[in-house]
Write a protein that holds these residues in place. Structure first.
Motif, PDB file in Angstrom:
ATOM      1  N   ILE A 351       0.778  -0.983   0.268  1.00  0.00           N
ATOM      2  CA  ILE A 351      -0.021  -0.157   0.063  1.00  0.00           C
ATOM      3  C   ILE A 351       0.659   1.456  -0.059  1.00  0.00           C
ATOM      4  O   ILE A 351       0.534   2.313  -0.860  1.00  0.00           O
ATOM      5  CB  ILE A 351      -0.608   0.262   1.442  1.00  0.00           C
ATOM      6  CG1 ILE A 351      -1.912  -0.896   0.809  1.00  0.00           C
ATOM      7  CG2 ILE A 351      -1.783   1.700   1.343  1.00  0.00           C
ATOM      8  CD1 ILE A 351      -2.797  -1.452   2.550  1.00  0.00           C
ATOM      9  N   GLN A 352       2.124   1.223   0.536  1.00  0.00           N
ATOM     10  CA  GLN A 352       2.719   2.228   1.072  1.00  0.00           C
ATOM     11  C   GLN A 352       3.611   2.754   0.150  1.00  0.00           C
ATOM     12  O   GLN A 352       3.907   3.612  -0.775  1.00  0.00           O
ATOM     13  CB  GLN A 352       3.870   2.737   1.695  1.00  0.00           C
ATOM     14  CG  GLN A 352       2.788   3.189   3.728  1.00  0.00           C
ATOM     15  CD  GLN A 352       4.113   3.123   4.035  1.00  0.00           C
ATOM     16  OE1 GLN A 352       4.948   1.755   5.390  1.00  0.00           O
ATOM     17  NE2 GLN A 352       4.087   4.150   5.175  1.00  0.00           N
ATOM     18  N   GLY A 353       4.185   1.548  -1.320  1.00  0.00           N
ATOM     19  CA  GLY A 353       4.637   1.538  -2.416  1.00  0.00           C
ATOM     20  C   GLY A 353       3.573   2.026  -3.235  1.00  0.00           C
ATOM     21  O   GLY A 353       3.692   3.083  -4.372  1.00  0.00           O
ATOM     22  N   LEU A 354       2.167   1.729  -3.197  1.00  0.00           N
ATOM     23  CA  LEU A 354       0.991   2.190  -4.224  1.00  0.00           C
ATOM     24  C   LEU A 354       0.911   4.154  -4.303  1.00  0.00           C
ATOM     25  O   LEU A 354       1.634   5.168  -4.725  1.00  0.00           O
ATOM     26  CB  LEU A 354      -0.419   2.613  -3.976  1.00  0.00           C
ATOM     27  CG  LEU A 354      -1.329   2.629  -4.836  1.00  0.00           C
ATOM     28  CD1 LEU A 354      -1.199   2.505  -6.210  1.00  0.00           C
ATOM     29  CD2 LEU A 354      -2.637   2.068  -3.519  1.00  0.00           C
ATOM     30  N   PHE A 355       0.696   4.353  -2.761  1.00  0.00           N
ATOM     31  CA  PHE A 355       1.136   5.912  -2.489  1.00  0.00           C
ATOM     32  C   PHE A 355       2.089   6.978  -3.074  1.00  0.00           C
ATOM     33  O   PHE A 355       1.730   7.276  -3.863  1.00  0.00           O
ATOM     34  CB  PHE A 355       0.604   6.112  -1.070  1.00  0.00           C
ATOM     35  CG  PHE A 355      -0.495   5.926  -0.855  1.00  0.00           C
ATOM     36  CD1 PHE A 355      -1.165   7.260  -0.898  1.00  0.00           C
ATOM     37  CD2 PHE A 355      -0.879   5.046  -0.137  1.00  0.00           C
ATOM     38  CE1 PHE A 355      -2.204   7.156  -0.265  1.00  0.00           C
ATOM     39  CE2 PHE A 355      -2.196   4.954   0.383  1.00  0.00           C
ATOM     40  CZ  PHE A 355      -3.125   6.155   0.475  1.00  0.00           C
ATOM     41  N   LEU A 356       3.825   6.324  -3.072  1.00  0.00           N
ATOM     42  CA  LEU A 356       4.607   6.182  -3.803  1.00  0.00           C
ATOM     43  C   LEU A 356       4.533   7.407  -4.585  1.00  0.00           C
ATOM     44  O   LEU A 356       4.687   7.042  -5.217  1.00  0.00           O
ATOM     45  CB  LEU A 356       6.322   5.550  -3.487  1.00  0.00           C
ATOM     46  CG  LEU A 356       7.263   5.870  -4.024  1.00  0.00           C
ATOM     47  CD1 LEU A 356       7.875   7.539  -2.876  1.00  0.00           C
ATOM     48  CD2 LEU A 356       8.379   4.897  -3.336  1.00  0.00           C
ATOM     49  N   ILE A 357       4.379   5.561  -5.437  1.00  0.00           N
ATOM     50  CA  ILE A 357       3.781   5.895  -6.388  1.00  0.00           C
ATOM     51  C   ILE A 357       3.053   6.337  -7.346  1.00  0.00           C
ATOM     52  O   ILE A 357       3.426   7.526  -8.309  1.00  0.00           O
ATOM     53  CB  ILE A 357       3.385   4.346  -7.562  1.00  0.00           C
ATOM     54  CG1 ILE A 357       4.392   3.389  -7.504  1.00  0.00           C
ATOM     55  CG2 ILE A 357       3.169   4.694  -8.900  1.00  0.00           C
ATOM     56  CD1 ILE A 357       4.304   1.661  -7.667  1.00  0.00           C
ATOM     57  N   ILE A 358       1.533   6.928  -7.098  1.00  0.00           N
ATOM     58  CA  ILE A 358       0.715   7.364  -7.514  1.00  0.00           C
ATOM     59  C   ILE A 358       1.890   9.462  -6.601  1.00  0.00           C
ATOM     60  O   ILE A 358       0.723   9.886  -7.776  1.00  0.00           O
ATOM     61  CB  ILE A 358      -0.168   7.215  -6.923  1.00  0.00           C
ATOM     62  CG1 ILE A 358      -0.869   6.463  -7.072  1.00  0.00           C
ATOM     63  CG2 ILE A 358      -1.512   8.405  -7.282  1.00  0.00           C
ATOM     64  CD1 ILE A 358      -1.157   5.774  -8.734  1.00  0.00           C
ATOM     65  N   SER A 359       2.131   9.858  -6.524  1.00  0.00           N
ATOM     66  CA  SER A 359       2.638  10.989  -5.675  1.00  0.00           C
ATOM     67  C   SER A 359       3.849  11.123  -6.445  1.00  0.00           C
ATOM     68  O   SER A 359       3.727  11.876  -7.047  1.00  0.00           O
ATOM     69  CB  SER A 359       3.272  11.239  -3.956  1.00  0.00           C
ATOM     70  OG  SER A 359       4.931  10.395  -4.442  1.00  0.00           O
ATOM     71  N   ILE A 360       4.562  10.160  -6.873  1.00  0.00           N
ATOM     72  CA  ILE A 360       5.469  10.395  -8.018  1.00  0.00           C
ATOM     73  C   ILE A 360       4.399  11.356  -9.575  1.00  0.00           C
ATOM     74  O   ILE A 360       4.846  11.856 -10.063  1.00  0.00           O
ATOM     75  CB  ILE A 360       6.326   9.277  -8.845  1.00  0.00           C
ATOM     76  CG1 ILE A 360       7.268   8.925  -7.591  1.00  0.00           C
ATOM     77  CG2 ILE A 360       7.284   9.626 -10.337  1.00  0.00           C
ATOM     78  CD1 ILE A 360       7.817   7.672  -7.502  1.00  0.00           C
ATOM     79  N   VAL A 361       3.575  10.672  -9.844  1.00  0.00           N
ATOM     80  CA  VAL A 361       2.310  10.312 -11.220  1.00  0.00           C
ATOM     81  C   VAL A 361       2.158  11.988 -11.206  1.00  0.00           C
ATOM     82  O   VAL A 361       1.845  12.608 -12.180  1.00  0.00           O
ATOM     83  CB  VAL A 361       1.031   9.384 -11.075  1.00  0.00           C
ATOM     84  CG1 VAL A 361       0.214   9.886 -12.121  1.00  0.00           C
ATOM     85  CG2 VAL A 361       1.692   8.200 -11.732  1.00  0.00           C
ATOM     86  N   ALA A 362       1.444  11.704  -9.544  1.00  0.00           N
ATOM     87  CA  ALA A 362       0.478  13.390  -9.430  1.00  0.00           C
ATOM     88  C   ALA A 362       1.694  14.708  -9.853  1.00  0.00           C
ATOM     89  O   ALA A 362       1.047  15.547 -10.155  1.00  0.00           O
ATOM     90  CB  ALA A 362       0.465  13.209  -7.651  1.00  0.00           C
ATOM     91  N   ILE A 363       2.746  14.933  -8.992  1.00  0.00           N
ATOM     92  CA  ILE A 363       4.185  15.739  -9.285  1.00  0.00           C
ATOM     93  C   ILE A 363       3.929  15.509 -10.842  1.00  0.00           C
ATOM     94  O   ILE A 363       4.364  16.694 -11.747  1.00  0.00           O
ATOM     95  CB  ILE A 363       4.649  15.727  -8.050  1.00  0.00           C
ATOM     96  CG1 ILE A 363       5.973  16.741  -8.172  1.00  0.00           C
ATOM     97  CG2 ILE A 363       6.124  14.995  -8.574  1.00  0.00           C
ATOM     98  CD1 ILE A 363       4.831  18.246  -7.822  1.00  0.00           C
TER      99      ILE A 363
END
Length: 385
Positions: A351-363
């Motif tokens: 789950i934390q890996g998901l949040f990291l990946i989507i944070s990169i996508v968002a920025i």
């Protein structure tokens, strides 16, 4: 307009948010209770999102019923189905039957949304409607905070207790029967059935905005319970605080819009959302999650208001009804699709890996939009010279 009518319609509006988030804190406990069922963690998340796909599918049919049989009959039918389907998790002990109850809940919300929206159009003139919609937005935000907190507290005793909250609308019925009336004239207009291609970008934005938003209620509870050894009450508090910032930020949207374009607001929104996701991805304790709520709440307080405002600025009045239906379907399809899209990433990276990946996508998206905005600004300056 009667205060009782306004209160009745505001209560109906809170039922929409009640349908989605009340059982968020129960999801990890449900997956443990029915642990013998294959893929139960994924299926328990679907319990939250199945109403969304049912709403997206059944809302057009509900609209036909509202046109054919009037406003109040579908409304009261929706109230009855809401109580029966929503509270099913309290009196049923079969997971798949409860899942069917969630589908019934989706049908009920479709009936409630279409009939109450029609009543708002029938009861209020344009100026009154603007004032009422402002109150409705605040009521939905407050309702979200109350129901997510209530659900978290009740889940402390048992995973099934939050489902009792869905029986609360029984208390609304006497007020509604005394206040609401069937309008003599239904103010409907026929609109073109074809979707305006220029709105496609708005619909795509609405879909993916809801996909991202539903990361919070569908993924965060499992992180808090399974990885950080928290409790259901904590889930409710974390999401409630995010919703407080959501409501506060949304109230400031009109001031921001006077200074910035739609694209510039999206740039800011995705940037601060990325910060919130990154904080969650790096958190090693529950206390650190609370720091993310400021950024997550601000991001979503802007993205939905900005998307709706952008939509209204593009859609012509004669297509507004039909286009609004497509927009609603986009939002609810996004809710349904969120766990489907993200589960493979969770399985592989956590789950934390998901949040990291989507944070990169968002920025990254924020940077792309910034470059595009700078090019547009540069082009406009050249034309003005």
């Amino acid at each position: 307009m009667s205060k009782k009518i306004e209160i009745s319609l505001l209560l109906i509006a809170t039922m929409g948010v009640m349908s989605g988030i009340t059982i968020v804190a129960s999801l990890p406990l449900i997956s443990k209770t029915f642990s013998e069922i294959p893929n139960i963690e994924f299926l328990s998340k679907m319990m939250l999102t199945i109403p969304s796909i049912i709403i997206a599918i059944s809302a057009p049919i509900a609209g036909i019923l509202v046109d054919k049989y009037g406003r109040l009959k579908p409304l009261y039918a929706g109230m009855a189905l809401f109580v029966i389907g929503g509270s099913s998790g309290f009196y049923l002990d079969n997971f798949y039957y409860i899942l069917m109850g969630r589908a019934i809940l989706g049908i009920s919300v479709a009936l409630l949304m279409t009939s109450s929206t029609a009543l708002i159009g029938d009861y209020f003139d344009e100026e009154q409607r603007h004032r009422f919609m402002s109150m409705q937005g605040m009521s939905i935000a407050i309702g979200g905070i109350v129901f997510i907190t209530m659900g978290g507290l009740l889940a402390e005793w048992d995973w099934s207790y939050p489902f009792v909250v869905y029986a609360l609308p029984i208390l609304f019925i006497p007020l509604m029967i005394g206040a609401l009336y069937e309008p003599k004239v239904h103010k409907h207009t026929q609109t073109e059935s074809s979707m305006d291609g220029s709105l496609l970008s708005v619909y795509i934005t609405a879909f993916f905005s809801m996909v991202l938003f539903y990361m919070l209620p569908t993924q965060l509870p499992y992180l808090i319970i399974n990885s950080m050894h928290g409790d259901p009450k904590t889930i409710g508090f974390v999401i409630s605080i995010a919703m407080v910032f959501n409501a506060i930020t949304a109230r400031q949207y009109s001031r921001l819009k006077r200074r910035f374009s739609y694209m510039q607001i999206y740039i800011f929104t995705f940037a601060i959302f990325s910060i919130g996701l990154f904080i969650i991805s790096q958190a090693d304790g529950i206390s650190q999650l609370f720091y993310s709520t400021l950024f997550i709440g601000m991001g979503f307080g802007l993205i939905f208001v900005n998307t709706n405002s952008w939509f209204l600025s593009k859609v012509p009045p004669q297509k507004r009804g039909k286009a609004s239906g497509v927009l609603a379907s986009s939002f609810f399809l996004g809710q349904f699709s969120s766990p489907l899209i993200f589960q493979p990433i969770v399985d592989r990276y956590g789950i934390q890996g998901l949040f990291l990946i989507i944070s990169i996508v968002a920025i990254s998206l924020s940077i792309v939009l910034l470059i595009k905005d700078l090019k547009i600004d540069k082009h406009q300056r050249r034309e003005s010279e």
